[in-house]
Design a protein around this motif. Structure first.
Motif, PDB file in Angstrom:
ATOM      1  N   ALA A  50       0.832  -1.215   0.000  1.00 27.20           N
ATOM      2  CA  ALA A  50       0.000   0.000   0.000  1.00 27.20           C
ATOM      3  C   ALA A  50       0.859   1.254   0.000  1.00 27.20           C
ATOM      4  CB  ALA A  50      -0.936  -0.023   1.213  1.00 27.20           C
ATOM      5  N   ALA A  51       1.668   1.417  -1.039  1.00 21.35           N
ATOM      6  CA  ALA A  51       2.592   2.551  -1.085  1.00 21.35           C
ATOM      7  C   ALA A  51       1.872   3.894  -1.099  1.00 21.35           C
ATOM      8  CB  ALA A  51       3.488   2.424  -2.316  1.00 21.35           C
ATOM      9  N   ARG A  52       0.664   3.916  -1.614  1.00 19.36           N
ATOM     10  CA  ARG A  52      -0.091   5.170  -1.729  1.00 19.36           C
ATOM     11  C   ARG A  52      -0.896   5.499  -0.465  1.00 19.36           C
ATOM     12  NH1 ARG A  52      -4.392   6.178  -6.700  1.00 19.36           N
ATOM     13  NH2 ARG A  52      -5.629   7.833  -5.711  1.00 19.36           N
ATOM     14  N   LEU A  53      -1.093   4.512   0.388  1.00 17.59           N
ATOM     15  CA  LEU A  53      -1.994   4.655   1.537  1.00 17.59           C
ATOM     16  C   LEU A  53      -1.487   5.694   2.534  1.00 17.59           C
ATOM     17  CD1 LEU A  53      -4.660   3.246   2.451  1.00 17.59           C
ATOM     18  CD2 LEU A  53      -3.239   1.845   3.970  1.00 17.59           C
ATOM     19  N   LYS A  54      -2.373   6.571   2.959  1.00 21.20           N
ATOM     20  CA  LYS A  54      -2.035   7.611   3.924  1.00 21.20           C
ATOM     21  C   LYS A  54      -2.752   7.436   5.249  1.00 21.20           C
ATOM     22  CE  LYS A  54      -1.449  11.099   0.270  1.00 21.20           C
ATOM     23  NZ  LYS A  54      -1.910  10.239  -0.850  1.00 21.20           N
ATOM     24  N   ILE A  55      -3.920   6.800   5.242  1.00 18.73           N
ATOM     25  CA  ILE A  55      -4.719   6.739   6.456  1.00 18.73           C
ATOM     26  C   ILE A  55      -5.581   5.485   6.481  1.00 18.73           C
ATOM     27  CG2 ILE A  55      -6.499   8.179   5.364  1.00 18.73           C
ATOM     28  CD1 ILE A  55      -7.183   9.240   8.160  1.00 18.73           C
ATOM     29  N   ILE A  56      -5.701   4.897   7.688  1.00 17.07           N
ATOM     30  CA  ILE A  56      -6.632   3.803   7.958  1.00 17.07           C
ATOM     31  C   ILE A  56      -7.610   4.305   9.005  1.00 17.07           C
ATOM     32  CG2 ILE A  56      -6.903   1.467   8.865  1.00 17.07           C
ATOM     33  CD1 ILE A  56      -3.937   1.008   8.008  1.00 17.07           C
ATOM     34  N   GLY A  57      -8.890   4.226   8.707  1.00 19.82           N
ATOM     35  CA  GLY A  57      -9.917   4.657   9.644  1.00 19.82           C
ATOM     36  C   GLY A  57     -10.705   3.465  10.150  1.00 19.82           C
ATOM     37  N   ARG A  58     -10.669   3.228  11.452  1.00 19.09           N
ATOM     38  CA  ARG A  58     -11.398   2.113  12.078  1.00 19.09           C
ATOM     39  C   ARG A  58     -12.694   2.638  12.658  1.00 19.09           C
ATOM     40  NH1 ARG A  58     -14.290  -1.360  14.451  1.00 19.09           N
ATOM     41  NH2 ARG A  58     -13.425  -3.002  15.782  1.00 19.09           N
ATOM     42  N   ALA A  59     -13.819   2.181  12.104  1.00 18.89           N
ATOM     43  CA  ALA A  59     -15.124   2.566  12.632  1.00 18.89           C
ATOM     44  C   ALA A  59     -15.389   1.726  13.876  1.00 18.89           C
ATOM     45  CB  ALA A  59     -16.216   2.347  11.587  1.00 18.89           C
ATOM     46  N   GLY A  60     -14.943   2.217  15.004  1.00 19.17           N
ATOM     47  CA  GLY A  60     -15.009   1.502  16.274  1.00 19.17           C
ATOM     48  C   GLY A  60     -13.812   1.880  17.119  1.00 19.17           C
ATOM     49  N   ILE A  61     -13.674   1.220  18.251  1.00 20.26           N
ATOM     50  CA  ILE A  61     -12.615   1.596  19.187  1.00 20.26           C
ATOM     51  C   ILE A  61     -11.358   0.767  18.973  1.00 20.26           C
ATOM     52  CG2 ILE A  61     -11.962   1.693  21.614  1.00 20.26           C
ATOM     53  CD1 ILE A  61     -14.829   2.310  22.288  1.00 20.26           C
ATOM     54  N   GLY A  62     -11.492  -0.554  19.015  1.00 20.79           N
ATOM     55  CA  GLY A  62     -10.326  -1.421  18.989  1.00 20.79           C
ATOM     56  C   GLY A  62      -9.619  -1.405  17.649  1.00 20.79           C
ATOM     57  N   VAL A  63      -8.291  -1.339  17.679  1.00 21.99           N
ATOM     58  CA  VAL A  63      -7.493  -1.388  16.451  1.00 21.99           C
ATOM     59  C   VAL A  63      -6.549  -2.594  16.466  1.00 21.99           C
ATOM     60  CG1 VAL A  63      -7.599   1.083  15.938  1.00 21.99           C
ATOM     61  CG2 VAL A  63      -5.814   0.223  17.464  1.00 21.99           C
ATOM     62  N   ASP A  64      -6.929  -3.646  17.212  1.00 21.00           N
ATOM     63  CA  ASP A  64      -6.074  -4.824  17.280  1.00 21.00           C
ATOM     64  C   ASP A  64      -6.085  -5.604  15.961  1.00 21.00           C
ATOM     65  OD1 ASP A  64      -8.650  -4.923  18.796  1.00 21.00           O
ATOM     66  OD2 ASP A  64      -8.427  -7.070  18.460  1.00 21.00           O
ATOM     67  N   GLY A  88       4.423   5.303   7.650  1.00 24.16           N
ATOM     68  CA  GLY A  88       3.892   6.658   7.597  1.00 24.16           C
ATOM     69  C   GLY A  88       2.400   6.746   7.388  1.00 24.16           C
ATOM     70  N   VAL A  89       1.663   5.709   7.813  1.00 21.42           N
ATOM     71  CA  VAL A  89       0.209   5.685   7.646  1.00 21.42           C
ATOM     72  C   VAL A  89      -0.457   6.001   8.981  1.00 21.42           C
ATOM     73  CG1 VAL A  89      -1.789   4.274   7.021  1.00 21.42           C
ATOM     74  CG2 VAL A  89       0.391   3.969   5.815  1.00 21.42           C
ATOM     75  N   ILE A  90      -1.322   7.002   8.990  1.00 14.29           N
ATOM     76  CA  ILE A  90      -2.062   7.340  10.199  1.00 14.29           C
ATOM     77  C   ILE A  90      -3.144   6.284  10.444  1.00 14.29           C
ATOM     78  CG2 ILE A  90      -3.856   8.918  11.025  1.00 14.29           C
ATOM     79  CD1 ILE A  90      -2.150  11.183  10.548  1.00 14.29           C
ATOM     80  N   VAL A  91      -3.280   5.880  11.702  1.00 10.50           N
ATOM     81  CA  VAL A  91      -4.348   4.959  12.094  1.00 10.50           C
ATOM     82  C   VAL A  91      -5.275   5.704  13.041  1.00 10.50           C
ATOM     83  CG1 VAL A  91      -4.931   2.768  13.172  1.00 10.50           C
ATOM     84  CG2 VAL A  91      -2.803   2.980  11.871  1.00 10.50           C
ATOM     85  N   MET A  92      -6.539   5.827  12.644  1.00 14.08           N
ATOM     86  CA  MET A  92      -7.552   6.512  13.454  1.00 14.08           C
ATOM     87  C   MET A  92      -8.608   5.524  13.911  1.00 14.08           C
ATOM     88  SD  MET A  92      -8.414   9.941  11.259  1.00 14.08           S
ATOM     89  CE  MET A  92      -7.287  11.328  11.133  1.00 14.08           C
ATOM     90  N   ASN A  93      -9.201   5.793  15.064  1.00  9.89           N
ATOM     91  CA  ASN A  93     -10.388   5.044  15.480  1.00  9.89           C
ATOM     92  C   ASN A  93     -11.497   6.034  15.815  1.00  9.89           C
ATOM     93  OD1 ASN A  93      -9.527   6.102  17.907  1.00  9.89           O
ATOM     94  ND2 ASN A  93      -9.506   4.160  19.006  1.00  9.89           N
ATOM     95  N   THR A  94     -12.628   5.509  16.245  1.00 12.18           N
ATOM     96  CA  THR A  94     -13.761   6.370  16.628  1.00 12.18           C
ATOM     97  C   THR A  94     -14.152   6.002  18.060  1.00 12.18           C
ATOM     98  OG1 THR A  94     -15.290   4.776  15.631  1.00 12.18           O
ATOM     99  CG2 THR A  94     -14.600   6.618  14.275  1.00 12.18           C
TER     100      THR A  94
END
Length: 528
Positions: free
Chosen positions: A65-79, A90-96
């Motif tokens: 995923a060379a182009r990927l900048k962000i992963i958004g997890r719809a939920g809390i856990g990012v396991d 260099g990819v941001i990982v976000m949760n909600t």
């Protein structure tokens, strides 16, 4: 070109509308996350990936995923996301973290009631026509002690609901402050105290190396006899085999689980026990929660891709929409100061010290520091960015130090970047003027003010008459036009610095000729 986002899990249609309204192209493939090979085959076409729990974002997926900048997890856990691998790339990982807090807390309370009154078994018996009224003798909630392991967003809501039910609430959470515990009305205790006193135990902590099997065979043995355990957080927080033995022995009176070590849980050691209630990971399964987390993740990802706003990132400081415009000039300044120092350094950097003076010290300096490290590493590392720079520096043994203080000099805000190398310290000072443009205002102890330009030449030389003419003449003979020229010295006849912005790049031969001039100590071609 508009950024592209892939949604690889089931997500409310409202999320698609949010992405479209914000100018983000979206590809909705809600079953793709279950097929890692298909996901790996197309992931390089996207700037963002929106997921729930079915998609597993592994290091192998991220490597494609060379182009990927962000992963958004719809939920809390990012396991289900390899956060370390994402950060390294260099990819941001976000949760909600807030969208499903109430829903999960309510499910925990519902399971506690179901467990206390044997509701599932009583329902099955009654609908089978048995009317076994004397078989189902439960316990009251009122007056009982609830032990909350993990008193963050969800745990705090459970605690307040339990207090409303007239329960006594004790909480174990290493990150819970005394002031916060007091405001919630809970008693802060150590884990052993909680195990010994609680009539009900509910878990609301992430699954980490420290919390895995936090209710182990040993800790279950230290619980109060007759305890009832509820887990709506993460499978793996409780040793399921050990719990089954404690249930069979009668030490644990009952358990209610919504999450399991292996999911989907088509079989489990807890299944079939008469005092166990199980649900299929329903903690977030309400109409309101599904809608809320979908909206939240779409808004957060769009804000980052379109405006650089960072909210609820697990691997980078959050930057609000209000903060982003104020931070941006300082982030640009710090990155260029890092580039300046990084292009001068001839030896490996052992330590980076960043001093924030004046107004900039009141900003979110973690993000600015990341930019400085990014700039410093860029001359030697490809693909480095703000997200991965701190971890890359740490992996290389580079110590990072931040210092903040009130304004002490001529500038309202001043950033000083100092890199310690085997050949000595390299220091650069910079500020942002009212026009919003970053400027370098000093190199070491020498004051020199210059705007950054795409191509520049840095010269450190002895302060002797005739140098400027010879320097400019050499550039002229090489056909290199000087756009701006800034000079500084520590004292008359001492050490001097020249910074010239030039149109285009100077050749190696031209640089070598400048280096040969009398009194020249160092010449460096710079790109910004």
């Amino acid at each position: 070109m508009s950024p592209r986002v892939l949604i690889s899990d089931q997500l409310s249609a409202a999320a698609l509308q949010i992405f479209a309204m914000r100018g983000v192209q979206v590809d909705f493939q809600p079953t793709l996350g279950k097929d890692k090979d298909k996901l790996a085959a197309i992931i390089n076409s996207y700037d963002g990936l929106a997921i729930r729990s079915a998609t597993k974002v592994t290091a192998d997926i991220l490597a494609k995923a060379a182009r990927l900048k962000i992963i958004g997890r719809a939920g809390i856990g990012v396991d289900n996301v390899d956060v370390a691998a994402a950060t390294a790339r260099g990819v941001i990982v976000m949760n909600t973290p807030f969208g499903n807090s109430i829903t999960t807390a309510e499910h925990a309370i519902a399971l506690m009631f179901a467990l206390a009154r044997d509701i599932p078994a009583a329902d099955a018996s009654t609908q089978a026509g048995k009317w076994e009224k004397n078989r189902f003798v439960g316990v009251e909630i009122t007056g009982k002690t609830l032990g909350v392991i993990g008193c963050g967003n969800i745990g705090a809501i459970v605690a307040t609901r339990a207090l409303g039910l007239k329960m006594r609430v004790i909480a174990f959470d290493p990150f819970l402050s005394g002031e916060r515990a007091k405001s919630l009305g809970v008693e802060q205790v150590e884990l052993d105290d909680l195990l010994a006193r609680a009539d009900f135990i509910t878990l609301h902590t992430p699954l980490t190396a420290h919390t895995r099997n936090i209710l182990s065979s040993d800790s279950l043995a230290r619980t109060k006899k007759g305890v009832r355990i509820i887990n709506c957080a993460r499978g793996g927080l409780v040793d399921e085999e050990a719990l089954r033995k404690a249930l069979d022995a009668g030490h644990v009176a009952g358990a209610a689980f919504d999450v399991f070590v292996t999911e989907p849980a088509t079989s489990n050691v807890l299944f079939g026990h008469p005092h166990v209630v199980c649900t299929p990971h329903l903690g977030t399964s309400t109409t309101e929660a599904q809608e809320q987390v979908a909206l939240q993740v779409a808004e957060q990802m769009s804000d980052y891709l379109m405006r650089g706003v960072i909210a609820n990132a697990v691997n980078f400081p959050s930057i609000t929409a209000e903060e982003a415009p104020r931070l941006r000039p300082y982030i640009e300044l710090a990155e260029k100061l890092g580039l300046f120092v990084g292009q001068i350094a001839r030896a490996g950097v052992d330590k980076i010290s960043i001093e924030y003076e004046g107004g900039v010290a009141e900003q979110k300096t973690k993000a600015i520091t990341a930019a400085a490290i990014c700039g410093l590493l860029r001359p030697i590392l490809e693909g480095v960015n703000l997200i991965c720079a701190p971890s890359l520096a740490k992996a290389r043994g580079v110590a990072i130090e931040e210092v903040t203080r009130d304004a002490q000099g001529d500038y309202e805000s001043l950033i000083t970047l100092r890199a310690a190398t085997a050949q000595g310290d390299i220091t650069a000072h910079g500020t942002v003027f009212h026009d919003g443009k970053p400027r370098i205002v000093g190199v070491g102890d020498i004051g020199v003010e210059a705007e950054f330009a795409p191509s520049m030449i840095y010269v450190n030389n002895d302060d002797k008459p005739g140098f400027i003419g010879r320097f400019a003449g050499l550039l002229g003979e090489a056909g290199v036009n000087i756009a701006t020229f800034a000079l500084g010295r520590d004292r008359a006849g001492g050490s001097a610095v020249a910074l010239g912005a030039i149109d285009g790049a100077a050749s190696e031969a031209t640089l070598a000729t400048i280096q040969s001039l009398p009194g020249v100590k160092r010449v460096v071609a710079m790109n910004f």
